[in-house]
Each structure stands twice: as C-alpha cells, then as structure tokens.
Motif scaffolding. Structure first.
Motif, mmCIF file in Angstrom:
data_model
loop_
_atom_site.group_PDB
_atom_site.id
_atom_site.type_symbol
_atom_site.label_atom_id
_atom_site.label_comp_id
_atom_site.label_asym_id
_atom_site.label_seq_id
_atom_site.Cartn_x
_atom_site.Cartn_y
_atom_site.Cartn_z
ATOM 1 N N LEU A 224 0.029 -8.558 -9.842
ATOM 2 C CA LEU A 224 0.693 -8.492 -8.541
ATOM 3 C C LEU A 224 1.198 -7.081 -8.240
ATOM 4 O O LEU A 224 1.001 -6.547 -7.143
ATOM 5 C CB LEU A 224 1.860 -9.483 -8.548
ATOM 6 N N HIS A 225 1.875 -6.467 -9.222
ATOM 7 C CA HIS A 225 2.440 -5.132 -9.037
ATOM 8 C C HIS A 225 1.483 -4.027 -9.484
ATOM 9 O O HIS A 225 1.412 -2.973 -8.847
ATOM 10 C CB HIS A 225 3.748 -5.016 -9.814
ATOM 11 N N ALA A 226 0.773 -4.253 -10.579
ATOM 12 C CA ALA A 226 -0.119 -3.215 -11.085
ATOM 13 C C ALA A 226 -1.189 -2.854 -10.062
ATOM 14 O O ALA A 226 -1.484 -1.667 -9.838
ATOM 15 C CB ALA A 226 -0.760 -3.675 -12.389
ATOM 16 N N LEU A 227 -1.771 -3.858 -9.414
ATOM 17 C CA LEU A 227 -2.801 -3.587 -8.416
ATOM 18 C C LEU A 227 -2.224 -2.875 -7.198
ATOM 19 O O LEU A 227 -2.879 -2.013 -6.590
ATOM 20 C CB LEU A 227 -3.473 -4.896 -7.998
ATOM 21 N N MET A 228 -1.011 -3.228 -6.836
ATOM 22 C CA MET A 228 -0.346 -2.567 -5.721
ATOM 23 C C MET A 228 -0.162 -1.074 -6.014
ATOM 24 O O MET A 228 -0.436 -0.219 -5.168
ATOM 25 C CB MET A 228 1.013 -3.239 -5.488
ATOM 26 N N ARG A 229 0.309 -0.771 -7.227
ATOM 27 C CA ARG A 229 0.523 0.629 -7.596
ATOM 28 C C ARG A 229 -0.808 1.394 -7.691
ATOM 29 O O ARG A 229 -0.909 2.548 -7.269
ATOM 30 C CB ARG A 229 1.271 0.718 -8.917
ATOM 31 N N LEU B 293 1.980 6.928 0.243
ATOM 32 C CA LEU B 293 2.740 5.952 -0.556
ATOM 33 C C LEU B 293 3.215 6.491 -1.901
ATOM 34 O O LEU B 293 3.727 5.716 -2.719
ATOM 35 C CB LEU B 293 1.883 4.697 -0.771
ATOM 36 N N ALA B 294 3.072 7.784 -2.142
ATOM 37 C CA ALA B 294 3.538 8.344 -3.413
ATOM 38 C C ALA B 294 5.046 8.149 -3.561
ATOM 39 O O ALA B 294 5.825 8.497 -2.666
ATOM 40 C CB ALA B 294 3.203 9.834 -3.475
ATOM 41 N N GLY B 295 5.460 7.559 -4.671
ATOM 42 C CA GLY B 295 6.872 7.359 -4.952
ATOM 43 C C GLY B 295 7.552 6.268 -4.163
ATOM 44 O O GLY B 295 8.778 6.125 -4.227
ATOM 45 N N VAL B 296 6.769 5.495 -3.424
ATOM 46 C CA VAL B 296 7.353 4.477 -2.540
ATOM 47 C C VAL B 296 7.677 3.191 -3.287
ATOM 48 O O VAL B 296 8.726 2.576 -3.080
ATOM 49 C CB VAL B 296 6.390 4.195 -1.362
ATOM 50 N N LEU B 297 6.790 2.764 -4.177
ATOM 51 C CA LEU B 297 6.892 1.449 -4.780
ATOM 52 C C LEU B 297 7.830 1.434 -5.985
ATOM 53 O O LEU B 297 8.078 2.465 -6.605
ATOM 54 C CB LEU B 297 5.506 0.956 -5.201
ATOM 55 N N ARG B 298 8.303 0.236 -6.304
ATOM 56 C CA ARG B 298 9.123 0.058 -7.496
ATOM 57 C C ARG B 298 8.269 0.309 -8.734
ATOM 58 O O ARG B 298 7.147 -0.172 -8.837
ATOM 59 C CB ARG B 298 9.698 -1.370 -7.512
ATOM 60 N N ARG B 299 8.824 1.060 -9.679
ATOM 61 C CA ARG B 299 8.072 1.477 -10.848
ATOM 62 C C ARG B 299 8.427 0.646 -12.075
ATOM 63 O O ARG B 299 9.400 -0.120 -12.086
ATOM 64 C CB ARG B 299 8.348 2.950 -11.162
#
Length: 270
Positions: free
Chosen positions: A149-154, A166-172
């Motif tokens: 769910l998250h890995a593919l988003m990143r 989207l660089a730096g946008v998502l929760r890491r």
C-alpha cells in the motif's frame, strides 16, 4: 512530509473498518480514576469514534482535538453537545506536535494519529504528566509503512514523472517505532504499559477499493500536493490504482487488505 488537507466524506467511506481498532483499544483500558472522567481524544478526525467514548464513560467530559478545519467542522456539526449519560462532548483545534495539556485528564487517547507526528515519542512525557494518578494514555497507529500500500506509493512518487512534484511529500519509514521502544519509553515515564500488534484482514467491496481506502488516509499528502493540477492528480491516481490491483487482487467475495496496527495502553502509577 506535506501537511495534508483532509476530506471527512472520503475518510468515513470505510468508517466501520477504521473504527474497529479503536474499539479494540478501548477494550483494554481499565476503569478510570475520576467519577466524572475528563477525557481527551488527540487527533479526533470527524468525531465519529470520539462519540463512542461516551458509551463507555457516559458521565465524562470528552474533548476531541484535531488540526484539520474540515474534520472539526464535521465533528462540531454531528457530535458536539450533551451526552445521554449526563456528560458532554466537545471539540477544539490543537496540533499533536505541540499540544500540551492545560488541565488534568483521566484518559488521553489517540486513534491513528501519531504516525503523522514526527518525534511523537518525545511528546509522551507532557501528556503523561497531565494524567491523574491511575489515569491512562492509550493509542493505536497503523504499523504497515512497508506494506505494498505504502511502498508502491513511494516508488511511484520517486519515478521521473512525479519526483519533482512529490519529493518529500509522503510519510516515510520510521514514522512508527518498534513496539519495544514504546514499551520502554512508557515504562520509564512511570506507567504500566501493555503493547501489542494486530493484523486485520479487511475485506473491501467495490471497484478499486484499496485506492478508495488510501485516498482517505495515507494518500492525502500526495492529493494535497497535486490539488492545483487536476489532470496530474488523476494521472497519478490511475497509475497508482493499476499498481494496487496487482498487489491486492480481487476475489469473488471482495478484495483483502491486510492491515497491521500497533496498540499501547499505559496506566500511570499512583
């Protein structure tokens, strides 16, 4: 990480599945010390699960705190006011990154919020200091940042087409600590902690249900970052939807979304 704009309607589309972990958390909270308990719900969202606290503690004064105007508007409209047992439910603006209680509480609870708060472990001391002796601090957080769910988003956000937007946008990774870290910190702060993990197997219905789920939560920072460009937003969603369909195939009875969560209930010593 971008501060997301929240959509109560989208979030509540899976309200039943999202509410279950909160009920499981409350089931482990012991009796509270106050006859008319004072309760804070930190990160209350639209207030639907905050309202369930009045069922367990009908005489309590319960305040839900959130930093989203959209979520608070929904909570004020649908849930605020006197409760059936003689208590009260209200809502106020606060940010968990710097919220310091100004009064004593019998229970401070947080549902699926702390993963959005960098360094939240360092906030525990202030919150526990505000608990009455014998009071409880309880929270649950998604613990699945490495799930598809998250890995593919990143991975998609890092591709040449999207990385500039989207660089730096998502929760890491690292936004949620190991369970032993929480247990150690809570114990050192004078609490008796109970920490555990559970993986739910949510069976979702409809077309593209995993995308529909994540549009209410983890995808919000990306949606916020692309809000000024509807064409780009839809293109990103289409690519991400196709990746999710490969990772979460549908079955005749629905689409299974495994979802791991971490729970902690910490009772302050007398």
């Amino acid at each position: 990480m971008t501060t997301p704009t929240w959509d109560p309607e989208q979030y509540l589309r899976h309200a039943g599945h999202r509410a279950r972990p909160f009920a499981d958390l409350l089931a482990r909270v012991p009796a509270l010390p106050g006859a008319r308990p004072r309760i804070a719900d930190l990160g209350c969202g639209p207030g639907n699960v905050t309202a369930t606290l009045a069922g367990r503690w009908p005489t309590a004064h319960i305040t839900g705190y959130d930093n989203s105007p959209e979520m608070l508007d929904r909570a004020h409209t649908e849930h605020e006011g006197p409760t059936a047992g003689g208590g009260r439910l209200d809502f106020a603006h606060a940010d968990a990154r710097d919220w310091t209680p100004e009064e004593s509480y019998d229970l401070i609870v947080s549902n699926a919020t702390l993963q959005w708060v960098p360094g939240h472990l360092d906030r525990f001391a202030d919150w526990i200091a505000a608990l009455a002796p014998g009071g409880t601090f309880a929270f649950q957080v998604p613990d699945n940042i490495d799930a598809p769910l998250h890995a593919l988003m990143r991975e998609l956000a890092a591709t040449p087409r999207w990385k500039d937007r989207l660089a730096g946008v998502l929760r890491r990774t690292g936004s949620v600590y190991d369970p032993a870290v929480y247990l150690d910190r809570l114990a050192r702060l004078g609490c008796a902690p109970d920490v555990w993990r559970t993986t739910y197997l949510h069976v979702l219905a409809g077309e593209g249900p995993v995308l529909d789920w994540v549009k209410g939560t983890g995808l919000r920072p990306a949606l916020t970052a692309l809000a000024d460009d509807p064409e780009a937003r839809e293109a990103f969603l289409t690519e991400y939807r196709d990746l999710l369909r490969g990772a979460y195939p549908s079955a005749p009875y629905g689409t299974v979304l495994p979802f791991r969560r971490l729970f902690a209930v910490a009772v302050k010593g007398d």
